[in-house]
Scaffold this active site. Sequence first.
Site, PDB file in Angstrom:
ATOM      1  N   ILE A 495     -68.099   8.804 -31.706  1.00 21.72           N
ATOM      2  CA  ILE A 495     -67.670   9.454 -32.239  1.00 21.72           C
ATOM      3  C   ILE A 495     -67.719   9.049 -34.028  1.00 21.72           C
ATOM      4  O   ILE A 495     -68.100  10.229 -35.024  1.00 21.72           O
ATOM      5  CB  ILE A 495     -66.841  10.408 -31.954  1.00 21.72           C
ATOM      6  N   VAL A 497     -68.708   5.954 -36.635  1.00 18.99           N
ATOM      7  CA  VAL A 497     -69.494   4.339 -37.026  1.00 18.99           C
ATOM      8  C   VAL A 497     -69.302   3.962 -38.866  1.00 18.99           C
ATOM      9  O   VAL A 497     -69.606   4.761 -39.686  1.00 18.99           O
ATOM     10  CB  VAL A 497     -71.175   4.098 -37.089  1.00 18.99           C
ATOM     11  N   PHE A 500     -65.798  -0.499 -40.082  1.00 21.13           N
ATOM     12  CA  PHE A 500     -64.731  -1.893 -39.396  1.00 21.13           C
ATOM     13  C   PHE A 500     -65.715  -2.057 -38.365  1.00 21.13           C
ATOM     14  O   PHE A 500     -66.200  -2.743 -37.715  1.00 21.13           O
ATOM     15  CB  PHE A 500     -63.376  -1.782 -39.502  1.00 21.13           C
ATOM     16  N   GLY A 501     -66.680  -1.068 -37.733  1.00 22.26           N
ATOM     17  CA  GLY A 501     -67.062  -0.409 -36.340  1.00 22.26           C
ATOM     18  C   GLY A 501     -67.406   0.117 -36.159  1.00 22.26           C
ATOM     19  O   GLY A 501     -67.373   1.300 -36.832  1.00 22.26           O
ATOM     20  N   VAL A 503     -66.273   3.853 -33.536  1.00 24.21           N
ATOM     21  CA  VAL A 503     -65.367   4.589 -32.754  1.00 24.21           C
ATOM     22  C   VAL A 503     -65.456   5.318 -32.315  1.00 24.21           C
ATOM     23  O   VAL A 503     -66.394   6.009 -31.854  1.00 24.21           O
ATOM     24  CB  VAL A 503     -64.909   6.128 -33.544  1.00 24.21           C
ATOM     25  N   ASP A 613     -60.059   5.334 -51.173  1.00 19.57           N
ATOM     26  CA  ASP A 613     -60.841   5.560 -50.130  1.00 19.57           C
ATOM     27  C   ASP A 613     -60.795   7.407 -50.030  1.00 19.57           C
ATOM     28  O   ASP A 613     -61.187   7.336 -48.791  1.00 19.57           O
ATOM     29  CB  ASP A 613     -61.703   5.054 -49.269  1.00 19.57           C
TER      30      ASP A 613
END
Length: 824
Positions: A495, A497, A500-501, A503, A613
């Site tokens: 769902i 990106v 960190f990687g 999701v 952020d």
Amino acid sequence: MAFPINLTQTLLFFFCPLLHLSFAAFTPTDNYLINSGSNTNTSFFTTRSFLSDSSEPGSSFLSTDRSISISDTNPSPDSPVLYNTARVFPVGGSYKFQVTTKGTHFIRLHFAPFKASRFNLRSAKFRVLINGFSVINSFSTSSVVVKEFILKIDDPVLEISFLPFKASGFGFVNAVEVFSAPKDYIMDQGTKLVIPNSAQIFSNLSSQVLETVHRINVGGSKLTPFNDTLWRTWVVDDNYLLLRAAARRAWTTHSPNYQNGGATREIAPDNVYMTAQEMDRDNQELQARFNISWGFQVDEKRVLHLVRLHFCDIVSSSLNQLYFNVFINEYLAFKDVDLSTLTFHVLASPLYIDFVAESDRSGMLRISVGPSDLSNPARVNALLNGVEIMRILSPVSSEVVSGKRNVVWIVVGSVLGGFVFLSLFFLSVLCLCRRKNNKTRSSESTGWTPLRRFRGSSNSRTTERTVSSSGYHTLRISFAELQSGTNNFDRSLVIGVGGFGMVFRGSLKDNTKVAVKRGSPGSRQGLPEFLSEITILSKIRHRHLVSLVGYCEEQSEMILVYEYMDKGPLKSHLYGSTNPPLSWKQRLEVCIGAARGLHYLHTGSSQGIIHRDIKSTNILLDNNYVAKVADFGLSRSGPCIDETHVSTGVKGSFGYLDPEYFRRQQLTDKSDVYSFGVVLFEVLCARPAVDPLLVREQVNLAEWAIEWQRKGMLDQIVDPNIADEIKPCSLKKFAETAEKCCADYGVDRPTIGDVLWNLEHVLQLQESGPLNIPEEDYGDVTDPRTARQGLSNGSNIERDYGDGTSGIISSTQVFSQLMTNAGR
């Protein structure tokens, strides 16, 4: 001698490229130019002739008889003839070219989609392979795109294949260029690998597959294939400068002094080396020493890129006057650059320096030049003439593109191995200290513990000791449970990106829906972010902050599990998706919710937390459109009571970054306020914070919106979906609040508490109008926090929000948790 561009020089500046067209063009040994799908040859930009692939000799390069040639029946008058035809591959196909000279080659693929009787090229989806190596995956486009690759060819045949992505897909191409590069265009020696705290040597660069991402003529005008020796396009740097006030253009009418061993006209044309950006030392608003910085979106996160920087000292009147430093992503890439020495003491002599650097977690590469400690105080300066950024594609084992990146990984492994050893040592000492002081610490203030920042890599033992020693055992979730709940991390459940990687949407054993954020397998680069999120989210709960359900660190994994937010990020409800647009009232309620969550972060402890952020993709919506602030990987503790700021390296997202924080590297909670102000304009106008495809005046949303606000015409750029429902009084107050948030200096910005109160007032104005408040007065509202004298300043209150959220707050912040029922 170079001069800053002024009004009287503007015409000469823009006609400068026309002065240097007479030099002999490069003649490549291999030179194949294909006009795909056409029956006739055609020229493109220059006298270069593109051969038809529907007749000899061009058709001999096609290696399939199942392709189709199509034509645009209604071409645009501005469209080049080359783009009026295309070759379509319904079941795949390829071109094959004989390579007479082994070595580095350019490959350019032109894609210009149009609609024909049988095919709509905008719906194509396909892969492209070069000698079996995939260079483009799952490609589709709705606009003209030219893909350029630079790679070493060692086989006698070069094959470019176009393969449909799925059975229903098809591939296409409008034109193909294949030609050999100049000798030593990509060198194996002298390339610096820019990593934290050092710059190592990157070996075997010529054997890598490179994809051009950016090619910038810094300080100059746009260059087209018509005035480039290798038929390249160079764009201007205006949209990439992070602080335009820091730079000024410089130029010269004298041809560059090319030297043996330096740059050549094939490396970059004269016009690149005849223009530059230098420090604007006359800008009184800037400090005496500052950097010029550019930000480049490269999309791919944590991917290595070749960064080629072009230099030519056109600003000095004599030798040995110019010294400066080069930074890439905040790391010192080259200290004390002395162009006079590097060019063998010849003024205005071009050279280039190659670096290999990794894009950051947001898919950005930042390049800065600034004064060196060797600079004469009277002549402090720095300059840059050109930038090229090329993505290094995955390591290749094919015989066609030879070479490996083992040397790189040996270098990186050696450096990171040292970090692992030091990390284990210091963590052992830390654990002993914690045992000794455990009782003392447990009785201290309930404020958050300072976030720890780690550099480099670490193995699973380091992570386990770090997380486990923090007392988060109850949040552990087994890898097997997460693997089962995400169907073995099925890509169809992705769902989102991030840096960190990926999701994933998933569920736990009790059928609780969760979002599972999995760090890139085998990589420890996200360790600081991993620890930060656990540290913060395990200690706080608030209705408008995303809750941490748990984490997993088994099998060298870094996985964070959050509550599932059904409606996804705020951005997807404003633009760029098929979601129905939010109403004005819904947008206000979302902004109010996010402000509440942010206010709790800022005021929930003695130091508070600065998010760093804030952006529309980090504000998530649940099934009831309740907003929650997410992604605390960059967050850190605020300043101590006797301090005004935290000195730290610049982190954040392009377009949302506080300019004062960027200039001074001094972080305060007002940096979050600036970012939130950009989000407010994003909510109002429904467009990205930065859009480099727009004209210069519109690229930066905050600057553009404030300009219209000051002209009293902000209503002209409001999202058309909500323009008819906003009351003028509501729009006026909202715009004033957003503008104040985006003030250049933090001292001029409101606190997030003031912003929250004003947004609630905006909602009241929208629902009921100004009521008894005179129209000229509803622009300013007093924050009720000024009437807190009746509360004890020393007491702490634990609030229960009735929905399962709670947190420790001081009585001086109790009003930030009050809900205004009017207008709900």
